[in-house]
Enzyme design. Structure first.
Site, PDB file in Angstrom:
ATOM      1  N   LYS A  13      31.288  41.049 -25.898  1.00  9.21           N
ATOM      2  CA  LYS A  13      31.567  40.412 -24.608  1.00  9.21           C
ATOM      3  C   LYS A  13      32.570  41.213 -23.775  1.00  9.21           C
ATOM      4  O   LYS A  13      32.376  41.400 -22.579  1.00  9.21           O
ATOM      5  CB  LYS A  13      32.107  38.994 -24.812  1.00  9.21           C
ATOM      6  CG  LYS A  13      31.087  37.998 -25.320  1.00  9.21           C
ATOM      7  CD  LYS A  13      31.604  36.583 -25.215  1.00  9.21           C
ATOM      8  CE  LYS A  13      32.896  36.355 -25.966  1.00  9.21           C
ATOM      9  NZ  LYS A  13      32.798  36.633 -27.406  1.00  9.21           N
ATOM     10  N   ARG A  88      35.926  27.743 -23.173  1.00  5.30           N
ATOM     11  CA  ARG A  88      35.771  27.889 -24.619  1.00  5.30           C
ATOM     12  C   ARG A  88      35.108  26.665 -25.247  1.00  5.30           C
ATOM     13  O   ARG A  88      34.585  26.726 -26.352  1.00  5.30           O
ATOM     14  CB  ARG A  88      37.160  28.106 -25.260  1.00  5.30           C
ATOM     15  CG  ARG A  88      37.173  28.450 -26.731  1.00  5.30           C
ATOM     16  CD  ARG A  88      38.598  28.463 -27.280  1.00  5.30           C
ATOM     17  NE  ARG A  88      39.211  27.149 -27.255  1.00  5.30           N
ATOM     18  CZ  ARG A  88      40.459  26.924 -26.848  1.00  5.30           C
ATOM     19  NH1 ARG A  88      41.199  27.904 -26.396  1.00  5.30           N
ATOM     20  NH2 ARG A  88      40.953  25.697 -26.871  1.00  5.30           N
ATOM     21  N   ARG A 127      34.869  47.232 -39.375  1.00  4.00           N
ATOM     22  CA  ARG A 127      35.784  47.873 -38.426  1.00  4.00           C
ATOM     23  C   ARG A 127      37.074  48.318 -39.121  1.00  4.00           C
ATOM     24  O   ARG A 127      37.617  47.612 -39.952  1.00  4.00           O
ATOM     25  CB  ARG A 127      36.096  46.890 -37.301  1.00  4.00           C
ATOM     26  CG  ARG A 127      36.755  47.468 -36.081  1.00  4.00           C
ATOM     27  CD  ARG A 127      36.532  46.575 -34.886  1.00  4.00           C
ATOM     28  NE  ARG A 127      36.937  45.188 -35.104  1.00  4.00           N
ATOM     29  CZ  ARG A 127      36.594  44.188 -34.308  1.00  4.00           C
ATOM     30  NH1 ARG A 127      35.832  44.429 -33.257  1.00  4.00           N
ATOM     31  NH2 ARG A 127      37.007  42.968 -34.562  1.00  4.00           N
ATOM     32  N   ARG A 161      41.981  44.948 -40.396  1.00  6.91           N
ATOM     33  CA  ARG A 161      42.819  43.829 -39.962  1.00  6.91           C
ATOM     34  C   ARG A 161      42.459  42.562 -40.735  1.00  6.91           C
ATOM     35  O   ARG A 161      41.314  42.382 -41.150  1.00  6.91           O
ATOM     36  CB  ARG A 161      42.632  43.552 -38.472  1.00  6.91           C
ATOM     37  CG  ARG A 161      43.034  44.664 -37.529  1.00  6.91           C
ATOM     38  CD  ARG A 161      42.950  44.184 -36.088  1.00  6.91           C
ATOM     39  NE  ARG A 161      41.743  43.405 -35.832  1.00  6.91           N
ATOM     40  CZ  ARG A 161      41.607  42.540 -34.829  1.00  6.91           C
ATOM     41  NH1 ARG A 161      42.587  42.318 -34.007  1.00  6.91           N
ATOM     42  NH2 ARG A 161      40.461  41.884 -34.660  1.00  6.91           N
ATOM     43  N   ARG A 172      35.571  32.227 -38.198  1.00  6.29           N
ATOM     44  CA  ARG A 172      35.571  32.337 -36.736  1.00  6.29           C
ATOM     45  C   ARG A 172      34.206  31.960 -36.169  1.00  6.29           C
ATOM     46  O   ARG A 172      34.114  31.322 -35.111  1.00  6.29           O
ATOM     47  CB  ARG A 172      35.949  33.763 -36.322  1.00  6.29           C
ATOM     48  CG  ARG A 172      37.408  34.108 -36.566  1.00  6.29           C
ATOM     49  CD  ARG A 172      37.654  35.604 -36.428  1.00  6.29           C
ATOM     50  NE  ARG A 172      37.377  36.100 -35.079  1.00  6.29           N
ATOM     51  CZ  ARG A 172      37.289  37.383 -34.770  1.00  6.29           C
ATOM     52  NH1 ARG A 172      37.431  38.304 -35.724  1.00  6.29           N
ATOM     53  NH2 ARG A 172      37.051  37.754 -33.534  1.00  6.29           N
TER      54      ARG A 172
END
Length: 219
Positions: A13, A88, A127, A161, A172
């Site tokens: 996004k 949201r 990542r 992370r 999430r």
């Protein structure tokens, strides 16, 4: 044009929002930027948000809505904007409708970026970021560093992370499905939603989005 960009974490996004906003010459308004700007400027809403964040709580809808309204009222957003991360949830979507209605404005389009869940997990969990410079980002499969665990750019240590661990990513996604996904049906009932595949090259996704916006503008 007034556009909402929606999609799960890892759908791209932020990347698409920046490219589309630049192409359309409208401001890119993201929730993260709103929080950072208000906190750094010490606004009343920023101080409220900072207090909740310090206590490990979610920032209440009314604070986020207030920040978004203030930003949309700025001169550069007079002819349109692209919203990323706001609304949201349904309460924020309804508040946005009310804000626009009061200003005798309306949304032109809602772009729903779609990515299979397992692809999202692969994208985020793979990542790796550089400890010395967080702008140096690699991926164990798509863009691996030449030497495992070492940044090609500065030689810093690459790490994963906490937010990028698979278990966290799946949590999430659960939050996205329960809180944010319902706004897609809300906007679909208004005839505003175009669902786009966010797979493939960044430029291909941007082209799909611009094509959808062309259709929305023509309508």
């Amino acid at each position: 044009m007034r556009i909402v960009l929606v999609g799960p974490p890892g759908a791209g996004k932020g990347t698409q929002a920046a490219l589309l906003a630049q192409t359309l010459s409208v401001p890119h308004i993201s929730t993260g930027d709103l929080f950072r700007a208000n906190i750094s400027q010490g606004t009343e809403l920023g101080l409220k948000a900072q207090q909740f964040m310090r206590e490990g709580q979610l920032v209440p809808d009314e604070v986020t809505i207030g920040m978004a309204k203030d930003r949309m009222d700025q001169a550069d957003a007079e002819d349109g904007f692209l919203l990323d991360g706001f609304p949201r949830n349904l309460a924020q979507a309804e508040a946005l409708d009310e804000i626009l209605r009061d200003a005798e404005l309306k949304l032109d389009a809602v772009l729903d970026l779609e990515v299979p869940e397992e692809e999202i997990v692969k994208r985020i969990a793979g990542r790796r970021m550089c400890r010395q410079d967080s702008s140096h980002i690699f991926h164990v499969e798509y863009t691996p560093s030449k030497e495992q665990g070492v940044c090609d750019t500065c030689g810093g240590e690459l790490y994963q992370r906490e937010d990028d661990h698979e278990e966290t990513v799946r949590k999430r996604l659960e939050v996205y499905h329960s809180e944010t996904e319902p706004i897609i049906d809300y906007y679909r009932s208004q005839g505003l939603v175009t669902t786009l595949s966010a797979l493939g090259a960044v430029s291909d996704v941007t082209s799909r989005a611009l094509s959808a916006l062309g259709r929305a503008e023509a309508a």
